[in-house]
Design a protein around this motif. Structure first.
Motif, mmCIF file in Angstrom:
data_model
loop_
_atom_site.group_PDB
_atom_site.id
_atom_site.type_symbol
_atom_site.label_atom_id
_atom_site.label_comp_id
_atom_site.label_asym_id
_atom_site.label_seq_id
_atom_site.Cartn_x
_atom_site.Cartn_y
_atom_site.Cartn_z
ATOM 1 N N ASP A 207 -77.344 92.115 -34.095
ATOM 2 C CA ASP A 207 -76.584 91.990 -32.847
ATOM 3 C C ASP A 207 -77.363 91.291 -31.742
ATOM 4 O O ASP A 207 -76.856 91.173 -30.624
ATOM 5 C CB ASP A 207 -76.143 93.372 -32.355
ATOM 6 C CG ASP A 207 -75.042 93.964 -33.215
ATOM 7 O OD1 ASP A 207 -74.255 93.186 -33.772
ATOM 8 O OD2 ASP A 207 -74.977 95.202 -33.340
ATOM 9 N N HIS A 208 -78.578 90.877 -32.009
ATOM 10 C CA HIS A 208 -79.308 90.099 -31.017
ATOM 11 C C HIS A 208 -78.765 88.666 -30.993
ATOM 12 O O HIS A 208 -78.345 88.127 -32.014
ATOM 13 C CB HIS A 208 -80.801 90.057 -31.348
ATOM 14 C CG HIS A 208 -81.569 91.210 -30.773
ATOM 15 N ND1 HIS A 208 -82.754 91.665 -31.315
ATOM 16 C CD2 HIS A 208 -81.338 91.991 -29.692
ATOM 17 C CE1 HIS A 208 -83.212 92.677 -30.593
ATOM 18 N NE2 HIS A 208 -82.364 92.890 -29.608
ATOM 19 N N ALA A 209 -78.795 88.060 -29.826
ATOM 20 C CA ALA A 209 -78.320 86.683 -29.691
ATOM 21 C C ALA A 209 -78.651 86.174 -28.299
ATOM 22 O O ALA A 209 -78.672 86.954 -27.343
ATOM 23 C CB ALA A 209 -76.811 86.595 -29.910
ATOM 24 N N LEU A 210 -78.889 84.876 -28.200
ATOM 25 C CA LEU A 210 -78.933 84.268 -26.875
ATOM 26 C C LEU A 210 -77.521 84.216 -26.305
ATOM 27 O O LEU A 210 -77.312 84.449 -25.117
ATOM 28 C CB LEU A 210 -79.523 82.858 -26.936
ATOM 29 C CG LEU A 210 -79.517 82.121 -25.593
ATOM 30 C CD1 LEU A 210 -80.483 82.771 -24.614
ATOM 31 C CD2 LEU A 210 -79.841 80.644 -25.775
ATOM 32 N N LEU A 211 -76.539 83.947 -27.176
ATOM 33 C CA LEU A 211 -75.143 83.904 -26.731
ATOM 34 C C LEU A 211 -74.256 84.638 -27.721
ATOM 35 O O LEU A 211 -73.883 84.111 -28.769
ATOM 36 C CB LEU A 211 -74.659 82.465 -26.562
ATOM 37 C CG LEU A 211 -73.183 82.299 -26.149
ATOM 38 C CD1 LEU A 211 -72.857 83.090 -24.887
ATOM 39 C CD2 LEU A 211 -72.841 80.823 -25.948
ATOM 40 N N MET A 212 -73.957 85.899 -27.393
ATOM 41 C CA MET A 212 -72.934 86.655 -28.093
ATOM 42 C C MET A 212 -71.675 86.529 -27.237
ATOM 43 O O MET A 212 -71.489 87.252 -26.254
ATOM 44 C CB MET A 212 -73.340 88.122 -28.243
ATOM 45 C CG MET A 212 -72.312 88.973 -28.985
ATOM 46 S SD MET A 212 -72.300 88.719 -30.775
ATOM 47 C CE MET A 212 -73.786 89.607 -31.249
ATOM 48 N N ALA A 213 -70.844 85.572 -27.584
ATOM 49 C CA ALA A 213 -69.654 85.291 -26.787
ATOM 50 C C ALA A 213 -68.564 86.320 -27.081
ATOM 51 O O ALA A 213 -68.609 87.029 -28.089
ATOM 52 C CB ALA A 213 -69.145 83.887 -27.083
ATOM 53 N N CYS A 214 -67.589 86.401 -26.195
ATOM 54 C CA CYS A 214 -66.428 87.261 -26.417
ATOM 55 C C CYS A 214 -65.181 86.410 -26.229
ATOM 56 O O CYS A 214 -64.903 85.938 -25.122
ATOM 57 C CB CYS A 214 -66.429 88.442 -25.455
ATOM 58 S SG CYS A 214 -65.235 89.715 -25.922
ATOM 59 N N VAL A 215 -64.433 86.206 -27.306
ATOM 60 C CA VAL A 215 -63.287 85.299 -27.254
ATOM 61 C C VAL A 215 -62.005 86.007 -26.832
ATOM 62 O O VAL A 215 -61.030 85.365 -26.465
ATOM 63 C CB VAL A 215 -63.089 84.597 -28.614
ATOM 64 C CG1 VAL A 215 -64.280 83.695 -28.919
ATOM 65 C CG2 VAL A 215 -62.898 85.606 -29.747
ATOM 66 N N LYS A 216 -61.996 87.350 -26.908
ATOM 67 C CA LYS A 216 -60.908 88.151 -26.351
ATOM 68 C C LYS A 216 -61.526 89.415 -25.780
ATOM 69 O O LYS A 216 -62.013 90.277 -26.519
ATOM 70 C CB LYS A 216 -59.856 88.495 -27.410
ATOM 71 C CG LYS A 216 -58.684 89.290 -26.832
ATOM 72 C CD LYS A 216 -57.636 89.616 -27.895
ATOM 73 C CE LYS A 216 -56.488 90.422 -27.272
ATOM 74 N NZ LYS A 216 -55.465 90.790 -28.280
ATOM 75 N N ALA A 217 -61.535 89.510 -24.467
ATOM 76 C CA ALA A 217 -62.229 90.600 -23.793
ATOM 77 C C ALA A 217 -61.588 91.950 -24.120
ATOM 78 O O ALA A 217 -60.363 92.063 -24.127
ATOM 79 C CB ALA A 217 -62.206 90.362 -22.276
ATOM 80 N N PRO A 218 -62.444 92.978 -24.391
ATOM 81 C CA PRO A 218 -63.902 92.911 -24.350
ATOM 82 C C PRO A 218 -64.583 93.024 -25.708
ATOM 83 O O PRO A 218 -65.813 93.089 -25.782
ATOM 84 C CB PRO A 218 -64.241 94.159 -23.530
ATOM 85 C CG PRO A 218 -63.241 95.159 -24.017
ATOM 86 C CD PRO A 218 -61.971 94.374 -24.312
ATOM 87 N N ASN A 219 -63.814 93.064 -26.816
ATOM 88 C CA ASN A 219 -64.422 93.455 -28.089
ATOM 89 C C ASN A 219 -64.399 92.411 -29.200
ATOM 90 O O ASN A 219 -64.970 92.653 -30.255
ATOM 91 C CB ASN A 219 -63.748 94.741 -28.604
ATOM 92 C CG ASN A 219 -63.963 95.913 -27.666
ATOM 93 O OD1 ASN A 219 -65.042 96.075 -27.115
ATOM 94 N ND2 ASN A 219 -62.927 96.719 -27.463
ATOM 95 N N HIS A 220 -63.739 91.262 -28.990
ATOM 96 C CA HIS A 220 -63.730 90.227 -30.029
ATOM 97 C C HIS A 220 -64.929 89.297 -29.804
ATOM 98 O O HIS A 220 -64.805 88.229 -29.214
ATOM 99 C CB HIS A 220 -62.417 89.450 -30.009
ATOM 100 C CG HIS A 220 -61.266 90.225 -30.579
ATOM 101 N ND1 HIS A 220 -60.081 89.641 -30.947
ATOM 102 C CD2 HIS A 220 -61.118 91.542 -30.858
ATOM 103 C CE1 HIS A 220 -59.245 90.559 -31.415
ATOM 104 N NE2 HIS A 220 -59.857 91.714 -31.358
ATOM 105 N N ARG A 221 -66.078 89.728 -30.304
ATOM 106 C CA ARG A 221 -67.321 89.032 -30.021
ATOM 107 C C ARG A 221 -67.737 88.141 -31.183
ATOM 108 O O ARG A 221 -67.484 88.461 -32.351
ATOM 109 C CB ARG A 221 -68.439 90.049 -29.739
ATOM 110 C CG ARG A 221 -68.185 90.880 -28.483
ATOM 111 C CD ARG A 221 -68.981 92.148 -28.522
ATOM 112 N NE ARG A 221 -68.975 92.861 -27.259
ATOM 113 C CZ ARG A 221 -69.249 94.150 -27.136
ATOM 114 N NH1 ARG A 221 -69.548 94.859 -28.206
ATOM 115 N NH2 ARG A 221 -69.242 94.733 -25.960
ATOM 116 N N VAL A 222 -68.381 87.041 -30.833
ATOM 117 C CA VAL A 222 -68.836 86.071 -31.828
ATOM 118 C C VAL A 222 -70.288 85.735 -31.543
ATOM 119 O O VAL A 222 -70.639 85.340 -30.422
ATOM 120 C CB VAL A 222 -67.981 84.779 -31.796
ATOM 121 C CG1 VAL A 222 -68.462 83.804 -32.859
ATOM 122 C CG2 VAL A 222 -66.512 85.110 -31.997
ATOM 123 N N ASN A 223 -71.128 85.900 -32.558
ATOM 124 C CA ASN A 223 -72.545 85.567 -32.430
ATOM 125 C C ASN A 223 -72.686 84.056 -32.616
ATOM 126 O O ASN A 223 -72.640 83.551 -33.734
ATOM 127 C CB ASN A 223 -73.370 86.325 -33.478
ATOM 128 C CG ASN A 223 -74.849 86.357 -33.142
ATOM 129 O OD1 ASN A 223 -75.382 85.383 -32.615
ATOM 130 N ND2 ASN A 223 -75.511 87.454 -33.461
#
Length: 656
Positions: A43-59
């Motif tokens: 789960d580490h990342a420089l950018l863990m984006a979220c494409v649908k707030a708040p739980n649809h996350r993309v590393n």
């Protein structure tokens, strides 16, 4: 407060992986790596984006490789990372200092070359930036080469076999997800290469221990002898024109505004005021705001929200945020219950919690006391009435008022208190019956509703009397059924089982709530028993050490960890209730405040370890020395903020 680390903090590469930093974007996305720049979790990342707030996350941007090349083709790697095959990058040997205040800052020295690196994550956008300042005080040209390694996978997943990263101009894509790259450096495409990492902090908990990321380009800038250069790299899902420096400055301003609005004066209080902002996120499905329970694992839960909100939003003066969150929950009340979870994809909320609805009423009371917002109170009052009716008549999950006025909760395999672990058909902490804190919340809600009813019409004044009469009955029943004279404390639950007699931290809320049932002598005994049996500097044990079910360590497979989760494991958030109770039973005397101030000093140590500037979820029950679970937990921060607020409020009143 600026947290500063030096070479002794990474005297070995593994030592340098113990601490991490966290930045969030208010959408559910986040940026987090260790202070040496390594990734030790999937789960580490420089950018863990979220494409649908708040739980649809993309590393998206998983990790960064950094190298400094000199004219003679000598190359020095300044990034750090442990790989699955046992190899290591040990660039931390060139790391002179690391600091974190609002953003993480690294300072490297390679011979006569100094490099300052700063990272940031934009608010309200899926954007991460890197900014390098290079000063070449050496005698030959140097080139900084930065290679981003991407995953483009849902949070917690690994790259699929055959998955590739495509780059077209400044557009990077994979699997239909697009990321834009902006930089003032030179971008050079390279043959796609992949790396497989060892996730040490996942392996120790039985999670996936390896993961892969891929790169197909590098970004570079050169500095002549005696020269200075700046390299900016911006990763964003929506194109913009902001520079890296502008984004960094806006992040600092955002966090400073939270600190100033809170108005706390202690160092730790100021830090936690800013840290509180990291848990607030938009929720697309409701069109409102929500509280994320913890990073990197948890979503937004009703119970956690209602416990965390008073500290995160009311102590910090974020009344508009508090109102918006409370309104969202009010609109989703069903049969007197509040949602415990808002699922994604159009599914109905889950309501398996006995405490969230009662704590909602407590939040409304604390909000009204602080903000004086009578209009919002009037708007939400019918919802609170339905909650009281639901509990009195009976609602889902076995939640109902018994003939004695006390609340019964739980049935079958439904765990409806915060000690809610279930392993298949095993309930490690069964609390079906009349849980102590649920009934403390119930009495508190009755007293609050009696007060609120008096504010409105003649009709509700009649209800005020009914609430007061029921509260009187609850008080008598509670004292009779819960008090254990021989143990000088309260039963954890009234169920007719051995669980009744266990000494747990849940009783502290029967002392700390705004309205409580016990006389001062009994409250004093509870505080002293909790201190003797459960208190640690970093939190309260969930079960006394002397109990045969006590688990000294939280470690191993998920099943092993779940069995220990509420069976002795130290939780940080109940410490807030303990300190508020201690101050209360000592009449907020100067001596009591001084005791709490001195005991709180160690919290700066807790915020320095694990996730810098944050408070974690849990620690081992026997020796709570290393943070575990979520490295940043909303209710831990919220509850301790309330303690700092209480001390400073009392100091202002007394003129200290």
């Amino acid at each position: 407060m600026k947290w500063i680390y030096g070479k002794h903090d990474w005297k070995t590469p593994r030592r340098g992986e113990e601490n991490c930093w966290l930045m969030t974007n208010g959408l559910g996305g986040f940026s987090s790596m260790t202070m040496t720049g390594a990734v030790t979790r999937n789960d580490h990342a420089l950018l863990m984006a979220c494409v649908k707030a708040p739980n649809h996350r993309v590393n998206l941007v998983h990790r960064i490789r950094e190298q400094v090349e000199f004219k003679d083709k000598q190359s020095v790697t300044i990034s750090s990372q442990e790989f699955a095959d046992g190899r290591r990058e040990e660039g931390c040997q060139y790391l002179s200092a690391f600091s974190y205040e609002d953003t993480p800052v690294w300072r490297f020295q390679i011979g006569g070359v100094e490099i300052k690196k700063e990272a940031a994550m934009g608010q309200g956008t899926n954007t991460a930036v890197l900014r390098y300042e290079i000063e070449n005080r050496g005698r030959e040209t140097c080139t900084l080469c930065v290679t981003p390694f991407y995953q483009f996978v849902p949070k917690g997943s690994d790259m699929k076999e055959g998955q590739s990263i495509e780059m077209t101009g400044h557009k990077i894509s994979s699997g239909g997800t697009v990321l834009y790259l902006r930089t003032n450096g030179t971008v050079e495409e390279i043959p796609e290469t992949s790396e497989t990492y060892f996730y040490r902090y996942d392996a120790c908990d039985g999670r996936r221990k390896n993961g892969t990321a891929a790169a197909n380009h590098q970004i570079s800038v050169s500095a002549e002898p005696g020269g200075k250069r700046v390299l900016e790299i911006i990763f964003e899902m929506q194109e913009s024109n902001e520079s890296a420096l502008e984004i960094i400055d806006s992040v600092k301003m955002f966090r400073r505004e939270w600190e100033e609005r809170a108005g706390l004066t202690s160092r730790a209080g100021k830090v936690l005021s800013k840290s509180a902002s990291q848990f607030i996120s938009e929720r697309e499905s409701t069109g409102g705001l929500t509280v994320l329970a913890g990073f990197p694992f948890f979503e937004d839960w009703g119970r956690d929200t209602m416990i965390a909100l008073p500290g995160l939003c009311i102590t910090t003066g974020q009344y508009g945020t508090a109102r918006q969150i409370l309104r969202t929950f009010a609109l989703n009340e069903r049969d007197g219950l509040m949602p415990n979870l808002f699922p994604e994809g159009g599914s109905e909320p889950l309501y398996n919690t006995a405490d969230a609805a009662l704590l909602f009423i407590n939040c409304m009371y604390l909000y009204y006391e602080a903000a004086g917002d009578a209009a919002f109170l009037r708007e939400v009052y019918p919802v609170m009435e339905r909650i009281m009716q639901g509990y009195r008549r009976g609602t889902g999950f076995g939640i109902r008022m018994d003939e004695d006025g006390l609340i019964q909760a739980g049935e079958g395999l439904s765990q409806v208190t915060w000690m809610d672990v279930r392993i298949n058909d095993i309930l490690p902490t069964p609390r079906h019956g009349k849980p102590v804190e649920i009934n403390a919340y119930w009495y508190n809600a009755l007293c609050i509703m009696s007060r609120f009813a008096e504010i409105f019409s003649q009709e509700t004044r009649v209800q005020a009397g009914e609430y007061a009469a029921l509260a009187k009955q609850v008080k008598a029943s509670f004292t009779e059924q819960f008090w254990m004279e021989e143990k000088h404390c309260l039963k954890d639950v009234v169920s007719g089982t051995a669980a009744d007699w266990q000494i747990r931290c849940n009783q502290i809320w029967a002392v700390s709530m705004p309205f409580t049932m016990l006389d001062r002598k009994k409250e004093e005994q509870i505080v002293e028993t909790v201190f003797e049996k459960l208190y640690t500097p970093y939190g309260l044990r969930t079960l006394e050490e002397g109990d045969e079910q006590f688990h000294p360590c939280y470690a191993g497979t998920m099943e092993q960890r779940d069995m220990a989760y509420h069976q002795g494991t130290v939780w940080a958030f109940p410490l807030g209730g303990y300190y508020l109770s201690y101050l209360k039973v000592h009449d907020h005397s100067e001596a009591a405040k001084q005791t709490v101030r001195e005991q709180l000093e160690v919290m700066e140590s807790a915020m320095r370890e694990g996730c810098i500037g944050q408070l974690p979820e849990i620690y081992d029950g026997k020796i709570p020395s290393v943070s575990k679970g979520c490295f940043a937990q909303a209710w831990s921060v919220g509850e301790l903020l309330r303690v700092y607020e209480m001390i400073e409020k009392q100091e202002r009143v007394s003129g200290v």
